[in-house]
Design a protein around this motif. Structure first.
Motif, PDB file in Angstrom:
ATOM      1  N   ASN A 131     -28.076   4.386  20.383  1.00 28.16           N
ATOM      2  CA  ASN A 131     -27.387   5.384  19.655  1.00 28.16           C
ATOM      3  C   ASN A 131     -26.764   5.229  18.426  1.00 28.16           C
ATOM      4  OD1 ASN A 131     -27.643   6.984  22.214  1.00 28.16           O
ATOM      5  ND2 ASN A 131     -26.006   5.453  22.942  1.00 28.16           N
ATOM      6  N   VAL A 132     -26.897   3.904  17.831  1.00 28.99           N
ATOM      7  CA  VAL A 132     -26.419   3.608  16.568  1.00 28.99           C
ATOM      8  C   VAL A 132     -26.746   4.644  15.388  1.00 28.99           C
ATOM      9  CG1 VAL A 132     -26.277   1.912  14.646  1.00 28.99           C
ATOM     10  CG2 VAL A 132     -26.225   1.196  17.074  1.00 28.99           C
ATOM     11  N   GLU A 133     -27.946   4.917  15.244  1.00 30.58           N
ATOM     12  CA  GLU A 133     -28.377   5.860  14.212  1.00 30.58           C
ATOM     13  C   GLU A 133     -27.731   7.289  14.281  1.00 30.58           C
ATOM     14  OE1 GLU A 133     -32.624   7.218  12.124  1.00 30.58           O
ATOM     15  OE2 GLU A 133     -32.927   5.886  14.001  1.00 30.58           O
ATOM     16  N   ALA A 134     -27.867   7.759  15.762  1.00 30.18           N
ATOM     17  CA  ALA A 134     -27.302   9.227  15.601  1.00 30.18           C
ATOM     18  C   ALA A 134     -25.857   9.113  15.425  1.00 30.18           C
ATOM     19  CB  ALA A 134     -27.400   9.511  17.119  1.00 30.18           C
ATOM     20  N   VAL A 135     -24.926   8.134  15.776  1.00 35.68           N
ATOM     21  CA  VAL A 135     -23.458   7.890  15.470  1.00 35.68           C
ATOM     22  C   VAL A 135     -23.376   7.913  13.978  1.00 35.68           C
ATOM     23  CG1 VAL A 135     -21.454   6.528  16.117  1.00 35.68           C
ATOM     24  CG2 VAL A 135     -23.025   7.058  17.652  1.00 35.68           C
ATOM     25  N   THR A 136     -23.988   6.843  13.376  1.00 36.50           N
ATOM     26  CA  THR A 136     -24.012   6.752  11.867  1.00 36.50           C
ATOM     27  C   THR A 136     -24.034   7.957  11.217  1.00 36.50           C
ATOM     28  OG1 THR A 136     -25.050   4.471  12.407  1.00 36.50           O
ATOM     29  CG2 THR A 136     -24.714   5.385   9.975  1.00 36.50           C
ATOM     30  N   ASP A 137     -25.181   8.906  11.482  1.00 30.74           N
ATOM     31  CA  ASP A 137     -25.526   9.830  10.829  1.00 30.74           C
ATOM     32  C   ASP A 137     -24.207  10.945  10.982  1.00 30.74           C
ATOM     33  OD1 ASP A 137     -27.957   9.206  10.176  1.00 30.74           O
ATOM     34  OD2 ASP A 137     -28.851  10.366  11.622  1.00 30.74           O
ATOM     35  N   LYS A 138     -23.428  10.873  12.209  1.00 29.68           N
ATOM     36  CA  LYS A 138     -22.271  11.916  12.366  1.00 29.68           C
ATOM     37  C   LYS A 138     -21.252  11.246  11.599  1.00 29.68           C
ATOM     38  CE  LYS A 138     -23.581  13.353  17.117  1.00 29.68           C
ATOM     39  NZ  LYS A 138     -23.246  13.386  18.582  1.00 29.68           N
ATOM     40  N   ILE A 139     -20.929  10.067  11.693  1.00 29.66           N
ATOM     41  CA  ILE A 139     -19.807   9.532  10.634  1.00 29.66           C
ATOM     42  C   ILE A 139     -20.182   9.730   9.319  1.00 29.66           C
ATOM     43  CG2 ILE A 139     -18.535   7.306  10.000  1.00 29.66           C
ATOM     44  CD1 ILE A 139     -19.196   6.335  12.759  1.00 29.66           C
ATOM     45  N   GLU A 140     -21.311   9.519   8.804  1.00 30.22           N
ATOM     46  CA  GLU A 140     -21.592   9.936   7.422  1.00 30.22           C
ATOM     47  C   GLU A 140     -21.288  11.368   7.038  1.00 30.22           C
ATOM     48  OE1 GLU A 140     -24.443   7.713   4.199  1.00 30.22           O
ATOM     49  OE2 GLU A 140     -25.358   8.542   6.141  1.00 30.22           O
ATOM     50  N   SER A 141     -21.475  12.264   7.786  1.00 27.93           N
ATOM     51  CA  SER A 141     -21.278  13.517   7.417  1.00 27.93           C
ATOM     52  C   SER A 141     -20.011  14.030   7.529  1.00 27.93           C
ATOM     53  CB  SER A 141     -22.082  14.455   8.368  1.00 27.93           C
ATOM     54  OG  SER A 141     -21.610  14.235   9.859  1.00 27.93           O
ATOM     55  N   MET A 142     -18.766  13.133   7.993  1.00 29.75           N
ATOM     56  CA  MET A 142     -17.451  13.733   8.165  1.00 29.75           C
ATOM     57  C   MET A 142     -16.644  13.655   6.899  1.00 29.75           C
ATOM     58  SD  MET A 142     -16.369  11.185  11.409  1.00 29.75           S
ATOM     59  CE  MET A 142     -14.640  11.871  11.312  1.00 29.75           C
ATOM     60  N   ASP A 143     -15.929  14.671   6.446  1.00 26.92           N
ATOM     61  CA  ASP A 143     -15.071  14.619   5.444  1.00 26.92           C
ATOM     62  C   ASP A 143     -14.039  13.300   5.306  1.00 26.92           C
ATOM     63  OD1 ASP A 143     -16.135  16.921   4.724  1.00 26.92           O
ATOM     64  OD2 ASP A 143     -14.692  18.031   5.677  1.00 26.92           O
ATOM     65  N   GLY A 144     -14.135  12.869   4.320  1.00 30.32           N
ATOM     66  CA  GLY A 144     -13.042  11.522   4.238  1.00 30.32           C
ATOM     67  C   GLY A 144     -13.960  10.350   4.250  1.00 30.32           C
ATOM     68  N   ILE A 145     -15.165  10.309   4.636  1.00 28.63           N
ATOM     69  CA  ILE A 145     -16.114   9.012   4.536  1.00 28.63           C
ATOM     70  C   ILE A 145     -17.186   9.083   3.624  1.00 28.63           C
ATOM     71  CG2 ILE A 145     -17.788   7.833   5.943  1.00 28.63           C
ATOM     72  CD1 ILE A 145     -15.297   7.664   7.196  1.00 28.63           C
ATOM     73  N   MET A 146     -17.174   7.876   2.998  1.00 20.85           N
ATOM     74  CA  MET A 146     -18.028   7.951   1.640  1.00 20.85           C
ATOM     75  C   MET A 146     -19.368   7.592   1.896  1.00 20.85           C
ATOM     76  SD  MET A 146     -17.441   5.171  -1.377  1.00 20.85           S
ATOM     77  CE  MET A 146     -15.590   5.257  -1.480  1.00 20.85           C
ATOM     78  N   ASP A 147     -19.499   6.814   2.819  1.00 23.96           N
ATOM     79  CA  ASP A 147     -20.858   6.429   3.303  1.00 23.96           C
ATOM     80  C   ASP A 147     -20.714   5.564   4.703  1.00 23.96           C
ATOM     81  OD1 ASP A 147     -20.536   3.488   2.656  1.00 23.96           O
ATOM     82  OD2 ASP A 147     -21.126   4.233   0.530  1.00 23.96           O
ATOM     83  N   ALA A 148     -21.796   5.638   5.372  1.00 25.07           N
ATOM     84  CA  ALA A 148     -21.698   4.815   6.702  1.00 25.07           C
ATOM     85  C   ALA A 148     -23.226   3.988   6.727  1.00 25.07           C
ATOM     86  CB  ALA A 148     -21.742   5.532   7.937  1.00 25.07           C
ATOM     87  N   SER A 149     -23.140   2.885   7.082  1.00 26.48           N
ATOM     88  CA  SER A 149     -24.463   2.103   7.423  1.00 26.48           C
ATOM     89  C   SER A 149     -24.411   1.220   8.611  1.00 26.48           C
ATOM     90  CB  SER A 149     -24.896   1.415   6.152  1.00 26.48           C
ATOM     91  OG  SER A 149     -23.743   0.505   5.728  1.00 26.48           O
TER      92      SER A 149
END
Length: 295
Positions: A131-149
């Motif tokens: 589930n890591v990839e899907a959760v990463t994509d959701k976090i990266e699309s959030m306002d206030g998040i610069m990037d996620a990896s």
């Protein structure tokens, strides 16, 4: 059933005599089973340890999400991340803590200490690696998040390589197993031919099909059991030696090997079972093909 058990010593004696009379064919069949089971053992040891590696990698993958510098409400942002499905744990690390981590991992960075250019970040643990990839994509699309990896393609490719190794290794072992069944079947067929007069007499005095077939099945089972002895010994002593030599891990702590006990006993049980099954199947195929009796 009572009759079967009463006649069992006779069947065992007949099977042993048959192996003795056709020792050359029996030895070749035993050798084929031994080679097959050694390959199965190697595959099982590699596949099960690789499976453990994969689980360990997936369970230790952590998402690193950098916070946008303009966002000053990290608590609300943390709650939003925690509400995402499959997120287990979220840890906030402010800019100062991020700088300390950078400073601890390198030298020559003291000059930036008075003017910290690093943003705050979240460290996120997920319930399952898949589930890591899907959760990463959701976090990266959030306002206030610069990037996620999380390591991305490198980890995915490693896991896919491990899975491919298991699949193709299983296919190869399956082909070798079929070869062993074929060789055992040939051995039993030769034994049937050499005993054709004896079999004809047994049929004439009223012996049932199963009474005639049982010694051949026992013979195939004995071949399988004898062929499993060497692979079992190699498993018990060889894996223990390998585990001790490598210190229980393959290069790094992330690739921890399975403890010898009860692992080697489980593998040994599988090898013995496979040896018996291969022997029985080879015998059964040969008997049904070459002993076509009809009452």
């Amino acid at each position: 059933m009572i009759t079967f058990f009463k006649s069992l010593p006779f069947h065992i004696k007949t099977a042993m005599n048959s192996i003795r009379r056709n020792l050359g064919n029996a030895v070749s069949s035993v050798f084929a089973v031994t080679v097959t089971l050694i390959l199965i053992m190697l595959f099982a040891v590699v596949a099960l340890n690789v499976s453990g590696f994969t689980v360990n990698i997936e369970d230790n993958v952590q998402i690193f999400a950098r916070v946008d510098n303009i966002n000053d409400n990290h608590e609300q942002l943390q709650e939003q991340i925690e509400d995402i499905a499959h997120v287990d744990k979220v840890v906030y690390s402010d800019a100062d803590e991020q700088l300390e981590k950078v400073m601890s991992n390198g030298e020559g960075l003291v000059s930036i200490e008075n003017e910290n250019p690093l943003p705050a970040a979240f460290y996120i643990d997920v319930d399952q690696g898949k589930n890591v990839e899907a959760v990463t994509d959701k976090i990266e699309s959030m306002d206030g998040i610069m990037d996620a990896s999380y390591g991305g393609d490198t980890i995915t490719e490693m896991i896919n390589s491990f899975n491919s190794l298991r699949v193709y290794g299983g296919i190869f072992v399956g082909i070798i197993s079929l070869l062993s069944v074929f060789l055992i079947s040939n051995t039993i067929r030769v034994n049937i031919f050499s005993r054709r007069n004896e079999i004809a007499i047994m049929r004439n005095v009223g012996a049932s099909n199963w009474f005639i077939k049982v010694p051949f099945l026992i013979e195939g089972m004995f071949i399988g059991i004898i062929g499993s002895i060497v692979p079992i010994l190699v498993t018990i002593f060889g894996y223990g030696f390998l585990y001790d030599s490598l210190g229980g891990q393959f290069f790094t702590a992330m690739f921890k090997l399975r403890a010898p006990m009860p692992f080697v006993m489980q593998i040994s049980g599988v090898l013995l079972g496979v040896g018996v099954i291969v022997g029985l199947v080879g015998s059964f195929i040969s008997i049904n093909k070459h002993l076509k009796w009809k009452r």
